[in-house]
Design an enzyme around this catalytic site. Sequence first.
Site, short mmCIF file in Angstrom:
data_model
loop_
_atom_site.label_atom_id
_atom_site.label_comp_id
_atom_site.label_asym_id
_atom_site.label_seq_id
_atom_site.Cartn_x
_atom_site.Cartn_y
_atom_site.Cartn_z
N LYS A 131 69.47 67.49 27.31
CA LYS A 131 70.38 66.84 28.25
C LYS A 131 70.24 65.33 28.10
O LYS A 131 69.13 64.80 28.17
CB LYS A 131 70.05 67.24 29.69
CG LYS A 131 70.91 66.54 30.73
CD LYS A 131 70.74 67.16 32.11
CE LYS A 131 69.67 66.52 32.94
NZ LYS A 131 69.97 65.16 33.41
N ASP B 262 75.33 64.58 30.48
CA ASP B 262 75.32 64.60 31.96
C ASP B 262 75.76 63.25 32.51
O ASP B 262 74.93 62.42 32.86
CB ASP B 262 73.87 64.95 32.38
CG ASP B 262 73.66 64.94 33.89
OD1 ASP B 262 74.65 65.02 34.63
OD2 ASP B 262 72.49 64.87 34.30
N LYS C 91 78.48 63.05 34.86
CA LYS C 91 79.01 63.28 36.22
C LYS C 91 80.26 62.45 36.54
O LYS C 91 80.25 61.62 37.46
CB LYS C 91 77.93 63.00 37.26
CG LYS C 91 76.67 63.85 37.13
CD LYS C 91 75.73 63.63 38.29
CE LYS C 91 74.48 64.47 38.21
NZ LYS C 91 73.51 64.02 37.19
N ASP D 84 86.67 60.27 39.19
CA ASP D 84 87.67 59.19 39.26
C ASP D 84 89.03 59.86 39.47
O ASP D 84 89.09 61.07 39.71
CB ASP D 84 87.62 58.36 37.96
CG ASP D 84 88.07 56.91 38.18
OD1 ASP D 84 89.09 56.71 38.88
OD2 ASP D 84 87.42 56.00 37.65
N THR E 44 71.58 67.33 45.13
CA THR E 44 70.43 67.81 45.92
C THR E 44 69.77 66.67 46.70
O THR E 44 68.98 66.91 47.59
CB THR E 44 69.38 68.51 45.02
OG1 THR E 44 69.19 67.73 43.86
CG2 THR E 44 69.83 69.90 44.62
N ARG F 33 60.25 66.65 33.31
CA ARG F 33 58.85 66.26 33.23
C ARG F 33 57.85 67.37 32.89
O ARG F 33 56.87 67.08 32.20
CB ARG F 33 58.45 65.52 34.51
CG ARG F 33 59.08 64.13 34.53
CD ARG F 33 59.17 63.57 35.92
NE ARG F 33 60.10 64.33 36.76
CZ ARG F 33 60.33 64.09 38.04
NH1 ARG F 33 59.70 63.11 38.64
NH2 ARG F 33 61.20 64.81 38.72
#
Length: 232
Positions: free
Chosen positions: A32, A59, A61, A64, A119, A211
């Site tokens: 990603k 990614d 996002k 518009d 989230t 991570r």
Amino acid sequence: MGKDVIIACDFSSREATLEFLDKFTGRKPFVKIGMELFYAEGPQIVKDIKARGHKIFLDLKLHDIPNTVKKSMAVLSRLDVDMTNLHAAGTISMMQGALEGLTRPDGTRPLLIAVTQLTSTDQERMENDLLIKEPIDKVVMHYAKNAEIAGLDGVVCSPLEAEKVHDTCGKSFLTVTPGVRFADGDIGDQKRVMTPAQAKKIGSDYIVVGRPITAAEDPVAAYERCCAEFID
Ligand code: C5P
């Protein structure tokens, strides 16, 4: 497309990213690429990682007006990524425009996935800042349904929501789930987490892992452990 482990390459430079990917001499992970790396290095980093044989989830996002998103998606689709995303909050019409823009002249296109509510947005922020008064899980499912109506392939969601998304939008509607941690690992700033094995059990289609792999002493072993728990 089958189940897969996507590594969140949250690095800020080309150098750091390629040094990390050089470690993977066997199975080539699906990676990603987010805004930080894309804005730092531009489209060339996507082409370079693709040329090394990795699948890519870009990614960015998008959110518009429908025409701008449609034209931007047409540009992204020429980068030959495998998956990209947008905000469902941009409306069904924006999502339909995005799909149109993303579809290449030969009819193929990358998978298109919607973000529902981030989230980082909780019930209180949604009510006070966005003036959305419905319960957040109802909003998430409504946005997922809108994405399905627009013809998208799935949503990014918490592994805890994946089962309900499949109940609402069907089993073939993809759930891409971050918030994954090993049972014996650090959870860091993630609040609601699942292990790769649990994510498999509840039916996630793709897990996005950052991570636990990128900061591991042996990233390749951590990646192989994710694959063993989630896919194999
Ligand atoms: O390092 P970690 O495993 O927490 O990384 C998770 C990745 O998934 C990060 O790139 C993060 O931005 C992304 N993500 C997330 N939660 C969301 C959407 C995306 O953690 N709801």
